[in-house]
Design a protein around this motif. Structure first.
Motif, PDB file in Angstrom:
ATOM      1  N   MET A  78       0.828  -1.209   0.000  1.00 41.03           N
ATOM      2  CA  MET A  78       0.000   0.000   0.000  1.00 41.03           C
ATOM      3  C   MET A  78       0.861   1.257   0.000  1.00 41.03           C
ATOM      4  SD  MET A  78      -3.015   1.029   2.677  1.00 41.03           S
ATOM      5  CE  MET A  78      -3.825  -0.543   2.369  1.00 41.03           C
ATOM      6  N   LEU A  79       1.925   1.233   0.815  1.00 46.17           N
ATOM      7  CA  LEU A  79       2.823   2.396   0.847  1.00 46.17           C
ATOM      8  C   LEU A  79       3.503   2.605  -0.500  1.00 46.17           C
ATOM      9  CD1 LEU A  79       4.461   1.993   4.379  1.00 46.17           C
ATOM     10  CD2 LEU A  79       2.852   3.752   3.658  1.00 46.17           C
ATOM     11  N   GLU A  80       3.877   1.501  -1.148  1.00 49.13           N
ATOM     12  CA  GLU A  80       4.503   1.631  -2.471  1.00 49.13           C
ATOM     13  C   GLU A  80       3.530   2.223  -3.481  1.00 49.13           C
ATOM     14  OE1 GLU A  80       5.871  -2.238  -3.437  1.00 49.13           O
ATOM     15  OE2 GLU A  80       7.638  -2.155  -2.129  1.00 49.13           O
ATOM     16  N   LYS A  81       2.251   1.777  -3.412  1.00 50.16           N
ATOM     17  CA  LYS A  81       1.257   2.341  -4.327  1.00 50.16           C
ATOM     18  C   LYS A  81       1.056   3.823  -4.071  1.00 50.16           C
ATOM     19  CE  LYS A  81      -1.466  -1.852  -5.206  1.00 50.16           C
ATOM     20  NZ  LYS A  81      -2.815  -2.489  -5.062  1.00 50.16           N
ATOM     21  N   ARG A  82       0.931   4.196  -2.805  1.00 48.49           N
ATOM     22  CA  ARG A  82       0.746   5.614  -2.492  1.00 48.49           C
ATOM     23  C   ARG A  82       1.957   6.435  -2.906  1.00 48.49           C
ATOM     24  NH1 ARG A  82      -2.203   5.807   3.498  1.00 48.49           N
ATOM     25  NH2 ARG A  82      -4.143   4.791   2.847  1.00 48.49           N
ATOM     26  N   GLN A  83       3.120   5.865  -2.671  1.00 48.85           N
ATOM     27  CA  GLN A  83       4.326   6.585  -3.080  1.00 48.85           C
ATOM     28  C   GLN A  83       4.363   6.771  -4.590  1.00 48.85           C
ATOM     29  OE1 GLN A  83       7.907   4.654  -1.835  1.00 48.85           O
ATOM     30  NE2 GLN A  83       9.246   6.350  -2.427  1.00 48.85           N
ATOM     31  N   ALA A  84       3.970   5.714  -5.323  1.00 50.49           N
ATOM     32  CA  ALA A  84       3.929   5.827  -6.784  1.00 50.49           C
ATOM     33  C   ALA A  84       2.895   6.855  -7.222  1.00 50.49           C
ATOM     34  CB  ALA A  84       3.608   4.465  -7.394  1.00 50.49           C
ATOM     35  N   ALA A  85       1.728   6.887  -6.532  1.00 53.84           N
ATOM     36  CA  ALA A  85       0.703   7.870  -6.887  1.00 53.84           C
ATOM     37  C   ALA A  85       1.188   9.289  -6.623  1.00 53.84           C
ATOM     38  CB  ALA A  85      -0.575   7.595  -6.097  1.00 53.84           C
ATOM     39  N   VAL A  86       1.868   9.476  -5.491  1.00 55.57           N
ATOM     40  CA  VAL A  86       2.397  10.806  -5.173  1.00 55.57           C
ATOM     41  C   VAL A  86       3.444  11.226  -6.200  1.00 55.57           C
ATOM     42  CG1 VAL A  86       3.721  12.115  -3.486  1.00 55.57           C
ATOM     43  CG2 VAL A  86       1.878  10.629  -2.721  1.00 55.57           C
ATOM     44  N   ILE A  87       4.298  10.286  -6.563  1.00 57.42           N
ATOM     45  CA  ILE A  87       5.323  10.602  -7.558  1.00 57.42           C
ATOM     46  C   ILE A  87       4.685  10.943  -8.897  1.00 57.42           C
ATOM     47  CG2 ILE A  87       7.218   9.627  -8.887  1.00 57.42           C
ATOM     48  CD1 ILE A  87       7.976   8.012  -6.388  1.00 57.42           C
ATOM     49  N   ALA A  88       3.612  10.180  -9.257  1.00 53.48           N
ATOM     50  CA  ALA A  88       2.923  10.465 -10.520  1.00 53.48           C
ATOM     51  C   ALA A  88       2.288  11.845 -10.500  1.00 53.48           C
ATOM     52  CB  ALA A  88       1.868   9.387 -10.778  1.00 53.48           C
ATOM     53  N   LYS A  89       1.664  12.201  -9.362  1.00 57.76           N
ATOM     54  CA  LYS A  89       1.067  13.536  -9.250  1.00 57.76           C
ATOM     55  C   LYS A  89       2.137  14.622  -9.341  1.00 57.76           C
ATOM     56  CE  LYS A  89      -3.064  12.372  -6.577  1.00 57.76           C
ATOM     57  NZ  LYS A  89      -3.801  12.593  -5.301  1.00 57.76           N
ATOM     58  N   GLU A  90       3.248  14.387  -8.669  1.00 64.47           N
ATOM     59  CA  GLU A  90       4.332  15.373  -8.731  1.00 64.47           C
ATOM     60  C   GLU A  90       4.833  15.538 -10.162  1.00 64.47           C
ATOM     61  OE1 GLU A  90       7.283  14.078  -6.020  1.00 64.47           O
ATOM     62  OE2 GLU A  90       6.206  14.763  -4.229  1.00 64.47           O
ATOM     63  N   GLN A  91       5.004  14.414 -10.853  1.00 66.56           N
ATOM     64  CA  GLN A  91       5.473  14.503 -12.234  1.00 66.56           C
ATOM     65  C   GLN A  91       4.461  15.196 -13.129  1.00 66.56           C
ATOM     66  OE1 GLN A  91       6.381  10.484 -13.369  1.00 66.56           O
ATOM     67  NE2 GLN A  91       8.334  10.427 -12.249  1.00 66.56           N
ATOM     68  N   ALA A  92       3.157  14.898 -12.903  1.00 68.97           N
ATOM     69  CA  ALA A  92       2.118  15.562 -13.700  1.00 68.97           C
ATOM     70  C   ALA A  92       2.102  17.060 -13.427  1.00 68.97           C
ATOM     71  CB  ALA A  92       0.747  14.949 -13.400  1.00 68.97           C
ATOM     72  N   SER A  93       2.235  17.422 -12.133  1.00 68.66           N
ATOM     73  CA  SER A  93       2.260  18.851 -11.792  1.00 68.66           C
ATOM     74  C   SER A  93       3.470  19.537 -12.407  1.00 68.66           C
ATOM     75  CB  SER A  93       2.262  19.018 -10.274  1.00 68.66           C
ATOM     76  OG  SER A  93       1.115  18.447  -9.686  1.00 68.66           O
ATOM     77  N   LEU A  94       4.619  18.869 -12.327  1.00 64.31           N
ATOM     78  CA  LEU A  94       5.815  19.453 -12.925  1.00 64.31           C
ATOM     79  C   LEU A  94       5.680  19.578 -14.439  1.00 64.31           C
ATOM     80  CD1 LEU A  94       8.606  17.603 -10.905  1.00 64.31           C
ATOM     81  CD2 LEU A  94       7.957  20.009 -10.715  1.00 64.31           C
ATOM     82  N   GLN A  95       5.034  18.570 -15.039  1.00 62.86           N
ATOM     83  CA  GLN A  95       4.844  18.633 -16.488  1.00 62.86           C
ATOM     84  C   GLN A  95       3.923  19.780 -16.873  1.00 62.86           C
ATOM     85  OE1 GLN A  95       3.440  14.974 -18.142  1.00 62.86           O
ATOM     86  NE2 GLN A  95       3.556  15.680 -20.258  1.00 62.86           N
TER      87      GLN A  95
END
Length: 545
Positions: A78-95
C-alpha cells in the motif's frame, strides 16, 4: 527465525528429559523401602501438561507471527502504491508547470519577434507573418479608427477578410455588425446545436469591431424589470436569454485566452472595465434576493455575475468573502472550478465544501474536493456514504406502512435519485476500488422494480372506458322519455348508420331557433353542454361550420 527453531528443538527434547528423570527416580526408589509409584505418576502428568501448554502457546505465537508478516507485506504494498501515486502527481504537476512555462516563454518570444518585425503592409492588402491565425485581412482599412480606446494599431478586427466559421457563417456578419439582439435571436433559433455554436462564437467574435462591447450589450435584457424573481424561474424565454448571456461571456473569455497580452489589454480597456463594473454593481443587490437553498447549486443569476467578474477581470473591486458565499449557488455548474480559480477563490474552497456538506449536498462537495485536490481533508468515500445514510434515514420512518402511497413514492424516488448520483460520482472519479458499486446497483434495481410494479398496479386499478355503440350513439346522456321519442321521430334504419368518431369533440347544442316548439317540454333530461338531439342521435356539428 533461529530463536524459533531453537525453542522448537528444546520442546522436542522434553520427552527425552522426562525419560532421564524417570530413570533417576527409579534408582532413587530402589534405595528406599517405601514405593514412590504414586508420586511419579503425578510428576509425569505435571510434566506432560506443561509440555502440551508450551506447544499450544508456541503454535499461537507462530500464527500471530505469520499474521503480522502478512500485514507488513500489505502495508508495504500500500505504501509503495501511495508513493507511486504521489510521484505520478508530482510529475504531472511538474509537467503542467513546464508546459505553462514553455507556453509563456513562447508567447513572449512571439510578441518580441512581432514587435521587431511588424506586419508588412502591401497595396493589395495586409498579410501577417503569423500563419497560426485562421483569418486573413485582404482589404485595406483605415488605421485611424477610434473604437472606444481600442485602436487599429493594437486590435485588428477582420472586417474585410475571411473568417473561417464552417457551420454558422451568419455569426460572422452578426458580430461584424455588432448586432447583439440579432446574435441572441440566432442562438435561440439554433439552440439545438449549442455545442457547435460554443465552438464557433469565439472565432466569430474576432470579426467584431469591439468584441467586449458586443458582449456587454448582449447583457441588457438579463434582468427584466417587468418579471419578478419568482416568475423569472418559470419564464422559459428569460431563462434561455440568461443562458445565452452566460455562453457569450464564456466565449469571450475563450477568445481572450487565445490572444496575446497586448491584444487583451486593448479589448478589455479601462472603458470596458468600467462598463462591466457598473453592470456588476447593478446586479449585486438582486443577488441578495436569491434563495440559496432553492437554487440547489444551479443559479443562472449567480453564475452570470461571477462569469462577468472573471471575464472582464473586475473581481478585485468586490469583497472576496461575499464572492465565496456565491459559490454554493453555482456548485452544480461545470464551470465552477475554473470560475473559482479565475476569481482567486481557491483558498476559500475548504469553507465552501463545509457549507455544501452542512446543506446535504455531498456530491457537489466531492466534485470540488477532487477539483482542488482536497480529498485528504474531505475523504470522498466517507462523504458519499454519509449522503446515502441520510437518504436512507429519510425513508426509514415510512417503511412501517403508515405513510400514504404518494409520500412513499416520493421518498423512494429521492432515494433512487441519490443512489444514481452516487454511482455517477463513483464512475466519474474512478472510486470503484474504494467503494464497491454492486450493493448500490442491487438497491437501484430493487427500487426500480418496485416503481414499475406500482405503476402496473395503478394501471390495472384504473376503470376502463366504455366503447362506443355500433350505431354511433357513443356514451352520450340517456333520454328518459322514450315514448315521446317514438311519437315524434321515427327510428332510423340500420341502412345508413351514424359514423363513429375517434375523438368525441364536445360541441354546444343547437339553439331554440332550430328546434320545433313541441320539443320545448321539460320531458327530456339533458346534461349541460350536450351534443344530442331529443331523439338520442349524435348531433352532426360539422355541418354547421
Amino acid at each position: 527465525m533461529e530463536d524459533t527453531q531453537s525453542v522448537a528443538t528444546l520442546m522436542d527434547s522434553t520427552t527425552s528429559k522426562i525419560q532421564q528423570l524417570q530413570k533417576a527416580f527409579s534408582e532413587l526408589e530402589s534405595h528406599r523401602a517405601v514405593t514412590l509409584n504414586l508420586q511419579w505418576k503425578q510428576l509425569e502428568e505435571h510434566f506432560h501438561g506443561l509440555q502440551k501448554s508450551l506447544k499450544r502457546r508456541f503454535t499461537e505465537l507462530e500464527d500471530q507471527e505469520k499474521e503480522f508478516e502478512t500485514k507488513i507485506v500489505r502495508s508495504t504494498v500500500m505504501l509503495e502504491k501511495r508513493q507511486a501515486a504521489v510521484i505520478a502527481k508530482e510529475q504531472a504537476s511538474l509537467q503542467r508547470l513546464q508546459e505553462k512555462r514553455d507556453a509563456a516563454v513562447s508567447a513572449i518570444a512571439i510578441a518580441l519577434e512581432k514587435h521587431r518585425k511588424p506586419c508588412s503592409v502591401e497595396p493589395a492588402g495586409i498579410n501577417c507573418e503569423d500563419q497560426d491565425e485562421p483569418f486573413v485581412l485582404e482589404e485595406k482599412t483605415d488605421t485611424s479608427i477610434d473604437i472606444g480606446h481600442v485602436t487599429e494599431d493594437t486590435w485588428k478586427p477582420f472586417q474585410g477578410g475571411v473568417v473561417e466559421v464552417k457551420s454558422y457563417p451568419e455569426l460572422v456578419n452578426l458580430c461584424r455588425n455588432m448586432d447583439a439582439e440579432g446574435l441572441h435571436k440566432f442562438i435561440s433559433d439554433n439552440r439545438k446545436n449549442l455545442a457547435a455554436l460554443r465552438d464557433e462564437i469565439p472565432l466569430a467574435l474576432r470579426a467584431a469591431t469591439n468584441p467586449a462591447s458586443l458582449v456587454l450589450d448582449s447583457l441588457s435584457g438579463f434582468y427584466n424589470s417587468d418579471v419578478s424573481i419568482s416568475d423569472a424561474k418559470k419564464d422559459a424565454n428569460l431563462l434561455g436569454l440568461r443562458r445565452t448571456c452566460i455562453m457569450l461571456l464564456e466565449c469571450l473569455s475563450t477568445l481572450l485566452n487565445t490572444l496575446e497580452i497586448d491584444s487583451i489589454s486593448s479589448i478589455i480597456s479601462e472603458n470596458i472595465k468600467g462598463r462591466a463594473k457598473a453592470i456588476a454593481e447593478e446586479w449585486t443587490p438582486k443577488l441578495d434576493e436569491l434563495d440559496v437553498d432553492a437554487n440547489s447549486g444551479n443559479s443562472l443569476e449567480a453564475h452570470a455575475f461571477l462569469q462577468l467578474l472573471a471575464t472582464f477581470s473586475v473581481n478585485s473591486n468586490f469583497n472576496q468573502e461575499k464572492l465565496s458565499k456565491l459559490i454554493p449557488m453555482v456548485s452544480r455548474r461545470r464551470q465552477t472550478a475554473d470560475l473559482c480559480r479565475s476569481l482567486g477563490l481557491s483558498d476559500s474552497m475548504p469553507g465552501v465544501i463545509d457549507v455544501l456538506i452542512s446543506n446535504g449536498r455531498h456530491i457537489d462537495a466531492v466534485n470540488l474536493a477532487f477539483a482542488f485536490e482536497l480529498t485528504e481533508q474531505f475523504p470522498p468515500v466517507s462523504l458519499l456514504k454519509s449522503y446515502l445514510n441520510e437518504a436512507s434515514k429519510a425513508s426509514t420512518p415510512l417503511n412501517s406502512g403508515n405513510a400514504s402511497p404518494t409520500v412513499q413514492n416520493e421518498v423512494n424516488e429521492k432515494e433512487l435519485s441519490a443512489l444514481k448520483a452516487v454511482l455517477k460520482c463513483i464512475e466519474d472519479h474512478k472510486l470503484e476500488e474504494q467503494y464497491p458499486v454492486d450493493p448500490l446497483q442491487k438497491r437501484v434495481l430493487q427500487l426500480e422494480k418496485a416503481k414499475a410494479d406500482k405503476k402496473k398496479a395503478n394501471e390495472v386499478a384504473k376503470p376502463q372506458s366504455k366503447r362506443p355503440r355500433p350505431n354511433g350513439v357513443g356514451n352520450g346522456p340517456r333520454v328518459n322519455n322514450v315514448v315521446a321519442e317514438k311519437n315524434f321521430y321515427p327510428r332510423m334504419t340500420d341502412r345508413y348508420p351514424q359514423p363513429v368518431y375517434d375523438v368525441p369533440y364536445a360541441y354546444p347544442g343547437p339553439t331554440s331557433a332550430h328546434v320545433p316548439p313541441f320539443m320545448g317540454a321539460p320531458a327530456y333530461n339533458f346534461s349541460p353542454g350536450h351534443d344530442f338531439f331529443g331523439n338520442g342521435y349524435h348531433y352532426q356539428a360539422s355541418y354547421l361550420h
